[in-house]
Each structure stands twice: as C-alpha cells, then as structure tokens.
Design a protein around this motif. Sequence first.
Motif, PDB file in Angstrom:
ATOM      1  N   PHE A  31       0.663  -1.305   0.103  1.00 27.19           N
ATOM      2  CA  PHE A  31       0.090  -0.124   0.044  1.00 27.19           C
ATOM      3  C   PHE A  31       0.675   1.220   0.092  1.00 27.19           C
ATOM      4  CE2 PHE A  31      -2.730  -3.193   2.284  1.00 27.19           C
ATOM      5  CZ  PHE A  31      -3.881  -2.991   1.451  1.00 27.19           C
ATOM      6  N   VAL A  38       3.855   0.664   2.497  1.00 28.70           N
ATOM      7  CA  VAL A  38       3.636  -0.529   3.636  1.00 28.70           C
ATOM      8  C   VAL A  38       3.459  -1.961   2.940  1.00 28.70           C
ATOM      9  CG1 VAL A  38       2.077  -1.412   5.662  1.00 28.70           C
ATOM     10  CG2 VAL A  38       2.452   1.107   5.369  1.00 28.70           C
ATOM     11  N   ALA A  40       2.003  -5.071   3.110  1.00 28.38           N
ATOM     12  CA  ALA A  40       0.877  -5.660   4.344  1.00 28.38           C
ATOM     13  C   ALA A  40       1.306  -7.263   3.883  1.00 28.38           C
ATOM     14  CB  ALA A  40      -0.288  -5.280   3.701  1.00 28.38           C
ATOM     15  N   PRO A  59      -0.712 -10.944  14.863  1.00 23.88           N
ATOM     16  CA  PRO A  59      -0.852  -9.726  15.537  1.00 23.88           C
ATOM     17  C   PRO A  59      -1.561  -8.706  14.663  1.00 23.88           C
ATOM     18  CG  PRO A  59       1.448 -10.586  15.662  1.00 23.88           C
ATOM     19  CD  PRO A  59       0.528 -11.396  14.785  1.00 23.88           C
ATOM     20  N   SER A  60      -2.093  -7.902  15.266  1.00 22.35           N
ATOM     21  CA  SER A  60      -2.955  -6.856  14.503  1.00 22.35           C
ATOM     22  C   SER A  60      -1.986  -6.217  13.560  1.00 22.35           C
ATOM     23  CB  SER A  60      -3.414  -5.728  15.382  1.00 22.35           C
ATOM     24  OG  SER A  60      -4.173  -4.710  14.883  1.00 22.35           O
ATOM     25  N   GLY A  61      -2.388  -6.036  12.489  1.00 20.26           N
ATOM     26  CA  GLY A  61      -1.504  -5.047  11.406  1.00 20.26           C
ATOM     27  C   GLY A  61      -0.494  -6.493  10.739  1.00 20.26           C
ATOM     28  N   SER A  62      -0.858  -7.557  10.926  1.00 19.29           N
ATOM     29  CA  SER A  62       0.260  -8.602  10.383  1.00 19.29           C
ATOM     30  C   SER A  62      -0.226  -8.912   8.942  1.00 19.29           C
ATOM     31  CB  SER A  62       0.320  -9.805  11.331  1.00 19.29           C
ATOM     32  OG  SER A  62      -0.974 -10.387  11.635  1.00 19.29           O
ATOM     33  N   GLY A  63      -1.175  -8.497   8.575  1.00 19.25           N
ATOM     34  CA  GLY A  63      -1.667  -8.726   7.100  1.00 19.25           C
ATOM     35  C   GLY A  63      -2.859  -9.929   6.879  1.00 19.25           C
ATOM     36  N   LYS A  64      -3.398 -10.127   7.778  1.00 13.71           N
ATOM     37  CA  LYS A  64      -4.510 -11.262   7.921  1.00 13.71           C
ATOM     38  C   LYS A  64      -5.619 -10.694   7.068  1.00 13.71           C
ATOM     39  CE  LYS A  64      -5.313 -11.124  12.367  1.00 13.71           C
ATOM     40  NZ  LYS A  64      -4.619  -9.951  12.680  1.00 13.71           N
ATOM     41  N   SER A  65      -6.121  -9.430   7.058  1.00 14.86           N
ATOM     42  CA  SER A  65      -7.289  -9.204   5.997  1.00 14.86           C
ATOM     43  C   SER A  65      -6.764  -8.789   4.941  1.00 14.86           C
ATOM     44  CB  SER A  65      -7.682  -7.574   6.815  1.00 14.86           C
ATOM     45  OG  SER A  65      -8.460  -8.078   8.011  1.00 14.86           O
ATOM     46  N   THR A  66      -5.755  -8.449   4.573  1.00 12.04           N
ATOM     47  CA  THR A  66      -5.031  -8.222   3.049  1.00 12.04           C
ATOM     48  C   THR A  66      -4.865  -9.454   2.734  1.00 12.04           C
ATOM     49  OG1 THR A  66      -3.863  -6.234   4.177  1.00 12.04           O
ATOM     50  CG2 THR A  66      -3.070  -7.332   1.898  1.00 12.04           C
TER      51      THR A  66
HETATM   52  P1  ADP Z   1      -4.553  -7.112  10.207  1.00 11.17           P
HETATM   53  O1  ADP Z   1      -5.929  -7.574   9.256  1.00 11.17           O
HETATM   54  O2  ADP Z   1      -3.876  -8.744  10.325  1.00 11.17           O
HETATM   55  O3  ADP Z   1      -4.679  -6.457  11.357  1.00 11.17           O
HETATM   56  P2  ADP Z   1      -4.121  -5.672   7.590  1.00 11.17           P
HETATM   57  O4  ADP Z   1      -4.142  -6.883   6.748  1.00 11.17           O
HETATM   58  O5  ADP Z   1      -5.472  -4.899   7.773  1.00 11.17           O
HETATM   59  O6  ADP Z   1      -3.842  -6.435   8.977  1.00 11.17           O
HETATM   60  O7  ADP Z   1      -3.005  -4.746   7.508  1.00 11.17           O
HETATM   61  C1  ADP Z   1      -1.592  -5.103   7.451  1.00 11.17           C
HETATM   62  C2  ADP Z   1      -0.828  -3.840   7.174  1.00 11.17           C
HETATM   63  O8  ADP Z   1      -1.173  -3.099   6.048  1.00 11.17           O
HETATM   64  C3  ADP Z   1      -1.153  -2.761   8.415  1.00 11.17           C
HETATM   65  O9  ADP Z   1       0.211  -1.978   8.731  1.00 11.17           O
HETATM   66  C4  ADP Z   1      -2.119  -1.675   7.796  1.00 11.17           C
HETATM   67  O10 ADP Z   1      -1.790  -0.352   8.258  1.00 11.17           O
HETATM   68  C5  ADP Z   1      -1.451  -1.646   6.333  1.00 11.17           C
HETATM   69  N1  ADP Z   1      -2.829  -1.492   5.453  1.00 11.17           N
HETATM   70  C6  ADP Z   1      -4.198  -2.198   5.250  1.00 11.17           C
HETATM   71  N2  ADP Z   1      -4.844  -1.747   4.341  1.00 11.17           N
HETATM   72  C7  ADP Z   1      -4.305  -0.371   3.960  1.00 11.17           C
HETATM   73  C8  ADP Z   1      -4.698   0.535   3.188  1.00 11.17           C
HETATM   74  N3  ADP Z   1      -5.932   0.422   2.477  1.00 11.17           N
HETATM   75  N4  ADP Z   1      -3.686   1.438   2.938  1.00 11.17           N
HETATM   76  C9  ADP Z   1      -2.777   1.461   3.324  1.00 11.17           C
HETATM   77  N5  ADP Z   1      -2.200   0.533   4.279  1.00 11.17           N
HETATM   78  C10 ADP Z   1      -3.202  -0.340   4.620  1.00 11.17           C
END
Ligand code: ADP
Length: 258
Positions: A31, A38, A40, A59-66
Amino acid sequence: MSGVDLPVGSNGEAGLDGDNVARLVAATKTFGEGDAAVTALNNATIGFRRRQFTAVMGPSGSGKSTLMYCQSGLDRLTSGHAYIGDVDVSTLNDQQLSVLRRSKLGFIFQSFHLVPALSARENITLPVDLNPDAEVDEDFLAELAGVLGIENRLQNLPSQLSGGQRQRVAVARAMIPRPDVIFADEPTGALDSKTSGELLAYLRQAVDDLGQTIVMVTHDAVAASHCDRVVYVQDGHLVDEAMNPTVDDVLDKIRELS
Ligand code: ADP
Ligand code: MG
C-alpha cells in the motif's frame, strides 16, 4: 455466466495444487509509495484445502485481512498470484471478478451487512437473486434454515431478529450459492462468548455436514480451536501452521509471536 466468462483452466496445474480450493503464490501487496509504502503481504504462499476450516491468526497489522481480501479478489495483489480453483484472480477484470465472487465465494464480515429493508429470507437469497444464471435451491434453503434454527424467522426484518439470529442469516446468505469457499474476517469479533460459540458451531457444522470450505481470520484462540488448521501470519509472512489446534496451543504460539 451473464455474458462474462471466467478463463477457467487457463492456469491449470499452477493454480490447482492437490485439493486446494484457494491458493496464494508468492503474494505481495504494498500500500502507498516511497517512504509511506507499507508491505502488508510479503511473498506469501499458502493453499486452502477443500472441506477444511482454517483459522488465519497473527498480531494486529500482520496482514491477515489483506491476505483474505487479495485471496478472494476483493483487492488486487501488487505481485504474485491468487487462485480460486484454477482461475488466476489476478488476470480477471472487474466484471469477471464480481462474477467469480458471486458464483464461487461467500463472505461473512464482523458487522454481517444485512439489508435492513429486506426480510431474512430476502437477505439470504440476495446473492442468488443478483445472479441471473442462478436460482434459489428451495430444498437447500430449507435445510440451511433448519440447521441454523431460523426456519420460523424467514419473513422477519433484520430489526426484528436477535443478534444471534442476524448472524445466522449472514451465515445462510454466505452458504446459499454453495460457494467453493467462504471467507470470514473476524466474524466473532463483536459477539459475546455465547453468541460467538454458537456461530463457530454453525461454521463447524457447515464444514462437517455440508462439506463447506471456510477460511476465517480471527484473533481469538477459542475461535481458532474450532478449526481443522491454524496458520500464523507475521509481518505479511506465513510463519507457522498447525493441525487440530487446542486453545492452549494457540495461546502459546500467540505469546511466542508477540
Ligand atoms: P490485520 O488484518 O492483520 O490486522 P491488515 O491486513 O489490515 O492487518 O493490515 C496489514 C498492514 O497493511 C497494516 O500495517 C495496515 O496498516 C496496512 N494497510 C492495510 N490496508 C491498508 C490500506 N488500504 N492503505 C494503507 N495501508 C493499509
Ligand atoms: Mg484485519
């Protein structure tokens, strides 16, 4: 398929690895640009097997949702490949992607996203109603409603349902198109432990009794313990995985990672 054909088979063996229904290969998602970039997801390779219930933890921010969004075509990878069956999602245009999502995938989000003006039944059948090539399988709908215990609530609006009933409507909606795989992003995140336990039991039942494949992002060790497999993500990498995890196994691993 509504005049939009998916390039089925175009990636053959590369996409289908054994019995995987979904697969990421060298998947990277960045991103932003320059100093603000970043990463992800960082060169992640992982497959999800048919009829398996997999938890994605980290952990939070580890990239799970991505990981989940790129795997399911809700977002696009920067490099690498995301396969659903043998279709390389990365090669699809937006229209093909929406056909793929509608015909092959189911989604359950934390807030469930029910349409307030539609009855429970209409919410459940919405993905099928939106697909001109599909018809509601009434027997399957009745079976699902029975399994989920909402057979007497189908004519009610979401506002007339309890939180637990709303989540069951969302589960039925994800399942009604008989998707190859259901993706769930922290579906128990906003639920109390009793309602959360019920939802997990329904998801477990969907896998065991109906052969559903489910990939669930969660930070809850109890939720992960309902799964066949848990995979751990850290800094956009897959760092470990385990089969048939217990709550204690998961808690130990989480402590180790954080
Ligand atoms: P998780 O679901 O594990 O908490 P995410 O996949 O949401 O983690 O995010 C992984 C990293 O990517 C984080 O550092 C987050 O801030 C960054 N990130 C996620 N979505 C975006 C976006 N749309 N724009 C910029 N950074 C993003
Ligand atoms: Mg997330």
